[in-house]
Design a protein around this motif. Structure first.
Motif, short mmCIF file in Angstrom:
data_model
loop_
_atom_site.label_atom_id
_atom_site.label_comp_id
_atom_site.label_asym_id
_atom_site.label_seq_id
_atom_site.Cartn_x
_atom_site.Cartn_y
_atom_site.Cartn_z
N PHE A 1 44.78 27.30 119.91
CA PHE A 1 45.74 27.65 120.94
C PHE A 1 47.10 27.03 120.64
O PHE A 1 47.23 26.10 119.85
CB PHE A 1 45.24 27.19 122.31
CG PHE A 1 44.10 28.02 122.83
CD1 PHE A 1 44.34 29.26 123.40
CD2 PHE A 1 42.79 27.56 122.76
CE1 PHE A 1 43.29 30.03 123.89
CE2 PHE A 1 41.74 28.32 123.25
CZ PHE A 1 41.99 29.56 123.81
N SER B 1 48.17 37.34 125.10
CA SER B 1 47.28 36.24 125.48
C SER B 1 45.96 36.75 126.02
O SER B 1 44.89 36.17 125.75
CB SER B 1 47.96 35.33 126.51
OG SER B 1 49.09 34.70 125.95
N ASP C 1 47.22 31.14 117.86
CA ASP C 1 48.14 31.51 118.93
C ASP C 1 49.46 30.76 118.74
O ASP C 1 49.56 29.58 119.05
CB ASP C 1 47.51 31.15 120.28
CG ASP C 1 48.39 31.55 121.46
OD1 ASP C 1 49.35 32.32 121.26
OD2 ASP C 1 48.12 31.09 122.59
#
Length: 291
Positions: free
Chosen positions: A91, A47, A170
């Protein structure tokens, strides 16, 4: 547009009693036009690395070079906004970021924020819907009346509306069923092939890495442990296990067949099609035909 990390480190709350080093000595390259997978178990630094890819965070040590822009801990925030247009990040659970009253307005929000008129932004939204598997009838619908998968596609369209050169994903298939995961990954692969996007996939889904990526970076305890083509890295199943990582289902099955029948797979099959083709070659024949 290449992205290069050189001796990159990042420390949270640096200079306080609570400081914590998240990444250190990171050296990696993401080449223009590549489909790169970044893998590692929880706490490996994925991250934090991701947030350096478009300067959401600036390194406390080393340099991050994004295209022709060099980012250090001394870099001013001025001008970084343009980088976040070039490197778009989807994300995890992006549907949680939806907020406009209609799908069209939500997709158009980013372009409007960069100076596009509302009319131009809505036209951009209309053009993008088919790319994410939705049609024009969604333009006037509330994003909150959609299914979870549809909401995720709208959120992805909002990132694509900024026309990024690099798309960072992500865990993009988190929470999706196998069919939904395949549809979303095929959509990204189509964008990679047909639109020339550079893709960076942050994931723990090794089957997705094997199916789509041409470059793989393994993180562990905040630094890069290995970097290369997935086929080479997945050969080291024991080493990956020591990193608390698995191998794709095709590789696992190939290893089981090697042990049972004393077969050798060369090259190591990463996809179902590659595995099937090599199995057919190894099967005994009867009367000139495989059995």
């Amino acid at each position: 547009m290449d992205i290069r990390f050189q001796d990159v480190g990042y420390t949270y709350q640096k200079g306080t009693p609570f400081e914590s080093k998240a990444i250190y000595d990171i050296d990696l390259s993401i080449k223009d036009g590549s489909f790169t997978a970044i893998v590692g178990h929880t706490g490996s630094g994925k991250s934090t690395v991701l947030q350096h890819l478009n300067a959401l965070k600036k390194p406390t040590e080393g340099t991050v070079t994004i295209g022709d822009r060099v980012i250090t801990n001394l870099s001013e925030n001025k001008g970084l906004k343009s980088l976040r247009k070039k490197v778009g990040i989807v994300f995890q659970f992006p549907e949680a970021q939806l907020f406009e009253e209609t799908v069209g307005k939500d997709i158009a929000f980013g372009p409007k924020n960069f100076g596009m008129s509302e009319e131009e932004g809505l036209e951009k939204a209309r053009e993008l819907l088919p790319l994410v598997g939705l049609d024009e009838t969604f333009m006037e619908r509330s994003p909150f009346d959609l299914s979870g998968g549809q909401m995720r596609r709208v959120a992805i369209a909002g990132v694509l509306a900024l026309e990024p050169e690099v798309l960072v994903l992500d865990e993009p298939t988190a929470g999706l069923d196998p069919q939904g995961r395949k549809e979303v990954m095929n959509m990204f692969h189509s964008l990679y092939k047909n639109k020339g996007l550079t893709i960076v996939l942050v994931t723990h889904q090794m089957d997705d890495v094997a199916e789509y990526a041409d470059h793989m970076i393994v993180l562990e305890k905040g630094t890069v442990m290995k970097e290369g083509h997935p086929r080479e890295i997945f050969k080291e199943a024991g080493w990956l296990a020591s990193m608390q990582l698995g191998v794709p289902s095709t590789v696992k099955f190939a290893h089981e067949l090697e042990e049972k029948f004393e077969w050798t797979f060369d090259p190591l099959p990463l996809t179902t099609d590659e595995l099937a083709a090599q199995i057919i070659e190894k099967l005994p024949t009867r009367g000139g035909a495989s059995v």
